[in-house]
Each structure stands twice: as structure tokens, then as C-alpha cells.
Design a protein around this motif. Structure first.
Motif, mmCIF file in Angstrom:
data_model
loop_
_atom_site.group_PDB
_atom_site.id
_atom_site.type_symbol
_atom_site.label_atom_id
_atom_site.label_comp_id
_atom_site.label_asym_id
_atom_site.label_seq_id
_atom_site.Cartn_x
_atom_site.Cartn_y
_atom_site.Cartn_z
ATOM 1 N N LEU A 214 -39.457 -39.264 -7.811
ATOM 2 C CA LEU A 214 -40.552 -38.600 -8.806
ATOM 3 C C LEU A 214 -41.424 -39.494 -9.617
ATOM 4 O O LEU A 214 -42.228 -38.898 -10.424
ATOM 5 C CB LEU A 214 -39.545 -37.574 -9.727
ATOM 6 C CG LEU A 214 -38.834 -36.599 -8.761
ATOM 7 C CD1 LEU A 214 -37.946 -35.887 -10.050
ATOM 8 C CD2 LEU A 214 -39.609 -35.546 -8.207
ATOM 9 N N CYS A 215 -41.183 -40.643 -9.660
ATOM 10 C CA CYS A 215 -42.084 -41.630 -10.478
ATOM 11 C C CYS A 215 -42.869 -42.524 -9.503
ATOM 12 O O CYS A 215 -42.030 -43.463 -8.998
ATOM 13 C CB CYS A 215 -41.381 -42.152 -11.449
ATOM 14 S SG CYS A 215 -42.167 -43.272 -12.582
ATOM 15 N N GLY A 216 -43.888 -42.467 -9.211
ATOM 16 C CA GLY A 216 -44.638 -43.391 -8.410
ATOM 17 C C GLY A 216 -46.282 -43.397 -8.180
ATOM 18 O O GLY A 216 -46.735 -42.778 -9.172
ATOM 19 N N ALA A 217 -46.758 -43.993 -7.299
ATOM 20 C CA ALA A 217 -48.229 -43.765 -7.258
ATOM 21 C C ALA A 217 -48.464 -44.312 -5.692
ATOM 22 O O ALA A 217 -47.740 -44.635 -5.053
ATOM 23 C CB ALA A 217 -48.931 -45.118 -7.993
ATOM 24 N N PHE A 218 -49.844 -43.919 -5.252
ATOM 25 C CA PHE A 218 -50.280 -44.169 -4.072
ATOM 26 C C PHE A 218 -51.055 -45.328 -4.226
ATOM 27 O O PHE A 218 -51.759 -45.652 -5.030
ATOM 28 C CB PHE A 218 -51.334 -43.175 -3.671
ATOM 29 C CG PHE A 218 -50.855 -41.791 -3.049
ATOM 30 C CD1 PHE A 218 -50.292 -41.886 -1.819
ATOM 31 C CD2 PHE A 218 -50.712 -40.630 -3.937
ATOM 32 C CE1 PHE A 218 -49.683 -40.441 -1.322
ATOM 33 C CE2 PHE A 218 -50.108 -39.629 -3.762
ATOM 34 C CZ PHE A 218 -49.678 -39.430 -2.425
ATOM 35 N N HIS A 219 -50.544 -46.299 -3.438
ATOM 36 C CA HIS A 219 -51.229 -47.701 -3.401
ATOM 37 C C HIS A 219 -51.095 -48.478 -2.008
ATOM 38 O O HIS A 219 -49.899 -48.838 -1.644
ATOM 39 C CB HIS A 219 -50.285 -48.677 -4.560
ATOM 40 C CG HIS A 219 -51.004 -50.111 -4.842
ATOM 41 N ND1 HIS A 219 -52.227 -50.166 -5.219
ATOM 42 C CD2 HIS A 219 -50.416 -51.187 -4.874
ATOM 43 C CE1 HIS A 219 -52.567 -51.373 -5.412
ATOM 44 N NE2 HIS A 219 -51.293 -52.025 -5.227
ATOM 45 N N GLN A 220 -52.157 -48.630 -1.407
ATOM 46 C CA GLN A 220 -51.992 -48.749 0.071
ATOM 47 C C GLN A 220 -51.682 -50.521 0.225
ATOM 48 O O GLN A 220 -52.436 -51.093 -0.684
ATOM 49 C CB GLN A 220 -53.333 -48.499 0.632
ATOM 50 C CG GLN A 220 -53.741 -47.216 0.674
ATOM 51 C CD GLN A 220 -52.660 -46.472 1.802
ATOM 52 O OE1 GLN A 220 -52.023 -47.146 2.553
ATOM 53 N NE2 GLN A 220 -52.650 -45.052 1.747
ATOM 54 N N PRO A 221 -51.072 -50.955 1.142
ATOM 55 C CA PRO A 221 -50.833 -52.452 1.193
ATOM 56 C C PRO A 221 -52.076 -52.989 1.735
ATOM 57 O O PRO A 221 -52.954 -52.402 2.258
ATOM 58 C CB PRO A 221 -49.908 -52.622 2.189
ATOM 59 C CG PRO A 221 -49.578 -51.205 2.964
ATOM 60 C CD PRO A 221 -50.426 -50.200 2.196
ATOM 61 N N SER A 222 -52.229 -54.548 1.693
ATOM 62 C CA SER A 222 -53.254 -55.189 2.314
ATOM 63 C C SER A 222 -53.034 -55.508 3.579
ATOM 64 O O SER A 222 -53.882 -55.926 4.288
ATOM 65 C CB SER A 222 -53.498 -56.611 1.460
ATOM 66 O OG SER A 222 -53.948 -56.150 0.158
ATOM 67 N N LEU A 223 -51.777 -55.524 4.010
ATOM 68 C CA LEU A 223 -51.344 -55.924 5.457
ATOM 69 C C LEU A 223 -49.970 -55.605 5.560
ATOM 70 O O LEU A 223 -49.127 -55.487 4.478
ATOM 71 C CB LEU A 223 -51.373 -57.542 5.569
ATOM 72 C CG LEU A 223 -50.843 -58.118 6.855
ATOM 73 C CD1 LEU A 223 -52.100 -57.840 7.937
ATOM 74 C CD2 LEU A 223 -51.033 -59.822 6.581
ATOM 75 N N VAL A 224 -49.604 -55.094 6.758
ATOM 76 C CA VAL A 224 -48.124 -55.016 7.110
ATOM 77 C C VAL A 224 -47.787 -55.602 8.344
ATOM 78 O O VAL A 224 -48.324 -55.653 9.555
ATOM 79 C CB VAL A 224 -47.851 -53.527 7.468
ATOM 80 C CG1 VAL A 224 -46.547 -53.173 7.931
ATOM 81 C CG2 VAL A 224 -48.431 -52.507 6.271
ATOM 82 N N LEU A 225 -46.896 -56.466 8.234
ATOM 83 C CA LEU A 225 -46.530 -57.423 9.389
ATOM 84 C C LEU A 225 -45.074 -56.878 9.865
ATOM 85 O O LEU A 225 -43.967 -56.834 9.014
ATOM 86 C CB LEU A 225 -46.269 -58.973 8.990
ATOM 87 C CG LEU A 225 -47.747 -59.498 8.403
ATOM 88 C CD1 LEU A 225 -47.274 -60.935 8.013
ATOM 89 C CD2 LEU A 225 -48.628 -59.553 9.517
ATOM 90 N N ILE A 226 -44.938 -56.300 11.039
ATOM 91 C CA ILE A 226 -43.271 -56.027 11.626
ATOM 92 C C ILE A 226 -43.053 -56.989 12.562
ATOM 93 O O ILE A 226 -43.848 -57.044 13.735
ATOM 94 C CB ILE A 226 -43.865 -54.383 12.231
ATOM 95 C CG1 ILE A 226 -44.171 -53.435 11.112
ATOM 96 C CG2 ILE A 226 -42.384 -53.969 12.829
ATOM 97 C CD1 ILE A 226 -44.501 -52.028 11.617
ATOM 98 N N ASP A 227 -41.880 -57.512 12.249
ATOM 99 C CA ASP A 227 -40.933 -58.032 13.244
ATOM 100 C C ASP A 227 -39.719 -57.567 13.485
ATOM 101 O O ASP A 227 -38.858 -57.437 12.645
ATOM 102 C CB ASP A 227 -40.859 -59.551 12.355
ATOM 103 C CG ASP A 227 -40.046 -60.641 13.366
ATOM 104 O OD1 ASP A 227 -39.419 -60.114 14.527
ATOM 105 O OD2 ASP A 227 -39.816 -61.673 12.862
ATOM 106 N N SER A 228 -39.673 -57.211 14.693
ATOM 107 C CA SER A 228 -38.540 -56.294 15.093
ATOM 108 C C SER A 228 -37.379 -57.227 15.659
ATOM 109 O O SER A 228 -36.112 -56.547 15.613
ATOM 110 C CB SER A 228 -39.028 -55.330 16.366
ATOM 111 O OG SER A 228 -39.090 -56.371 17.650
ATOM 112 N N THR A 229 -37.424 -58.612 15.466
ATOM 113 C CA THR A 229 -36.098 -59.212 15.459
ATOM 114 C C THR A 229 -35.214 -59.037 14.480
ATOM 115 O O THR A 229 -34.072 -59.448 14.396
ATOM 116 C CB THR A 229 -36.422 -60.815 15.768
ATOM 117 O OG1 THR A 229 -37.083 -61.182 14.776
ATOM 118 C CG2 THR A 229 -37.508 -61.165 16.913
ATOM 119 N N THR A 230 -35.934 -58.591 13.322
ATOM 120 C CA THR A 230 -35.002 -58.542 11.960
ATOM 121 C C THR A 230 -33.995 -57.256 12.175
ATOM 122 O O THR A 230 -32.952 -57.221 11.613
ATOM 123 C CB THR A 230 -35.668 -57.882 10.919
ATOM 124 O OG1 THR A 230 -36.595 -56.795 11.033
ATOM 125 C CG2 THR A 230 -36.860 -59.042 10.606
#
Length: 349
Positions: free
Chosen positions: A153-169
């Protein structure tokens, strides 16, 4: 490597590659001239990946600081975000500096929210380590914390600058949290892609997980680009979430995970909509079978009337109604506002 560009905010790339955490610094350096970087992580994830990420950042010329909070949804509250913001201020981060979210959905939501409000907004990067975050929450710029009155209920729209996805995690995820993320992948198939749903239904998702992640974020990116601030189509992504968030709240955000609750919510709304002639017969049962395949719950111990009452704090409500997301059939979701007075009848309570 799989790549995707999201045309939202200032625009950013999603890069999917096994082992990319070890070289995250060089990719982050391409999008940031920051001197200082604050890694925000939790007490479960940081011991596994924190030093690797910190070393990569330092090799790329960043001064890396670390803020680690206690793992779990119970930490997703305003006090934790204020602690992060105070840590950023104490360490002198400027508007040119950067926050890096290393963890699952709780971490990404809080680190992103802290970045959104510190100095009225600084950049942040998502390094999602849970399946739920990789297929859903790391993309799209929704950041938030929970309040006693309800979830996010408390937040903001704030887009990231980059998303790095490592499926080994995902190799270090417990089976429970792998299942938790599969609920969001199933959701995406339900609302946007019958072929994705059938792939999850008929194959072992673990064997094709990079493909599933890429399909999910591709579908989500398309929706976010058309409706960044959730004024219309983006609300589809909340399929199962109205009842799901109510269930989480009834369990004090402790004993039922987000994916479990969303799965139950999808089944509840489908069965209700089927009874009202809105959804194709059998959809609810088909979704329930797939949820069970991935060891997810399909019902909750709380009564249906208690769940319906708890929905009243849903953030998608208006003055007189709640936007319920329903299916015409698998792969075809739509938004259906239901007035408060009609909600008990919809669910038969």
C-alpha cells in the motif's frame, strides 16, 4: 545470452545468462557513472552471492557498500526502507550514485522504493535471485512495502536502469521457493499466453527454465510499455492477487508465501467466474492441477467469507468497486470491475 529492451522509464535492458552475477560490474558500469554503489540484500542471499557481486562491482571501479536486512516478508515495512535511506545518507551517496537490489521480490521492492525516495530518486539495478523475482517482480518498476492495513500500500513506480538475471541462483533455492515463483509464471500463461501455460502444464519447467523466464519477462515488458503506471491493461498482471493479498494478510504475511497465496487466488476467482458464466468451464480445475504439479496450494484454511472481507483493502479498489482480473479462457485475461455490494454474491458468500 538472451536480451530484451524495455521501453519504460529511461529504457533498460534485461540480460539473461547463467553466471552473469560474476560479471555484473561490467554490465552495470555501461549504464552508470556512479562512484558509490549500495548493495541491498537479505540475510539469506547475501552470504551466498554478496561477496561475488561486491568483488565484481569493485573490479569495475565502484566503491561498494552493503546493507543487509533480515530475510522474509515481515521485513517488508516502512521502517526497513527508512533504515536503507538513512544508510545511503550516512554514506554520502549522491544523485549520481546507485542502489543494487540483490535478492528476491521483497528485496527488489524495498531497494527500489528506497532508491525512488532517496534524494527524490536515484538509479537502481535489479539482480533477482528468486524465480518469482526473475519471472515477474524485477521487471516493470513497481516498488512498495506493506502496511498493517494491506500489502504493497506504500510505494512508487520507479523503473530500474538494468535487470541482470542469472538462473544459476535458482540452484540454491529451496523447492518451496521454486514453486513459489512458478505461480507467477503460471499466472502469466493464464492471462496472456495459452502456449506458455501448456508448456508449463506439459513439461518439467526446471528443464527449460531460461526459456520460461524469457517468455514471462517478454510478455510483462510488452504490457508495461503500453501501460507503465497501471491505468489499464497492466492490471491484468494482478490475476489472482486480490484474493492472494487478502490471504497473505490473514496469515500476517508469515505462514503463506506470495506465490502460494496467488495460486489460491487464481483458483478462487476462476471458480467464482465459472459459476457466474464468465469463464470457460474447467479453467479453475485445470489451473489447480498445474499448481499441484508444482507443489502449490489450491485452497486456504481461512473461510471464503473471511477472505472476501479481507479483500476490501486491495489497492486496486475504487470508491465503489474492485478491479477483478478474470479469464475468458486460458491465455485470455480481462479486467472486470465488481461493485462492493456484488462481491459476496460473486463468490457465493
Amino acid at each position: 545470452m538472451k536480451k530484451l529492451f524495455v521501453n519504460a522509464g529511461k529504457g533498460y535492458e534485461i540480460l539473461i545468462e547463467k553466471g552473469i552475477l560474476s560479471s555484473c560490474g561490467e554490465y552495470i558500469r555501461k549504464v552508470s557513472n556512479a562512484k558509490k554503489v549500495c548493495i541491498v540484500s537479505d540475510s539469506n542471499v547475501f552470504p551466498l552471492y554478496g561477496e561475488r557481486v561486491k568483488a565484481s562491482l569493485e573490479c569495475s571501479g565502484f566503491e561498494a557498500l552493503c546493507f543487509v536486512f533480515e530475510a522474509g516478508e515481515a521485513s517488508k515495512k516502512p521502517e526497513t526502507v527508512l533504515n536503507i535511506v538513512e544508510f545511503l545518507a550516512e554514506n554520502g551517496l549522491t544523485r549520481d550514485d546507485l542502489v543494487v537490489a540483490l535478492g528476491g521480490g521483497v528485496c527488489g521492492d524495498m531497494a527500489g522504493f528506497a532508491a525512488a525516495i532517496y534524494l527524490r530518486g536515484i538509479d537502481f539495478v535489479q539482480l533477482p535471485t528468486s524465480l518469482l523475482a526473475q519471472v515477474d517482480s524485477s521487471v516493470g518498476g513497481k516498488t512498495a512495502v506493506d502496511l498493517p492495513q494491506g500489502k504493497n500500500l506504500c510505494g512508487a513506480f520507479h523503473q530500474p536502469s538494468l535487470v541482470l538475471i542469472d538462473s544459476t541462483t535458482l540452484d540454491t533455492l529451496s523447492p518451496h521457493f521454486f514453486s513459489d515463483g512458478m505461480a507467477e509464471a503460471i499466472k502469466m500463461g493464464c492471462i496472456k499466453s495459452k502456449s506458455l501455460f501448456e508448456k508449463i502444464e506439459n513439461e518439467n519447467a526446471k528443464n527449460i527454465i531460461d526459456d520460461i523466464i524469457f517468455e514471462c519477462v517478454s510478455l510483462k515488458a510488452e504490457v508495461v510499455e503500453r501501460d507503465e503506471k497501471e491505468k489499464g491493461e497492466r492490471a491484468l498482471l494482478n490475476f489472482g492477487h486480490t484474493a492472494g493479498h487478502a490471504i497473505e494478510r490473514l496469515h500476517n504475511f508469515e505462514t503463506v508465501s506470495h506465490g502460494e497465496a496467488v495460486g489460491i487466488g487464481m483458483v478462487l476467482i476462476c471458480r467464482a467466474a465459472e459459476k457466474n458464466g464468465v469463464t470457460e468451464k474447467g479453467c479453475g480445475e485445470r489451473i489447480a492441477r498445474v499448481l499441484k504439479k508444482y507443489n502449490l496450494k489450491t485452497e486456504d484454511e481461512n473461510s471464503l467469507s473471511d477472505i472476501v472481507n479481507a479483500m476490501r483493502s486491495d489497492k486496486k479498489r475504487t470508491a465503489s468497486s474492485i478491479k477483478f482480473i478474470m479469464l475468458k479462457d486460458i491465455g485470455y485475461g480481462f479486467i472486470n470491475p465488481v461493485s462492493y455490494s456484488d462481491i459476496p454474491g460473486l463468490f457465493g458468500v
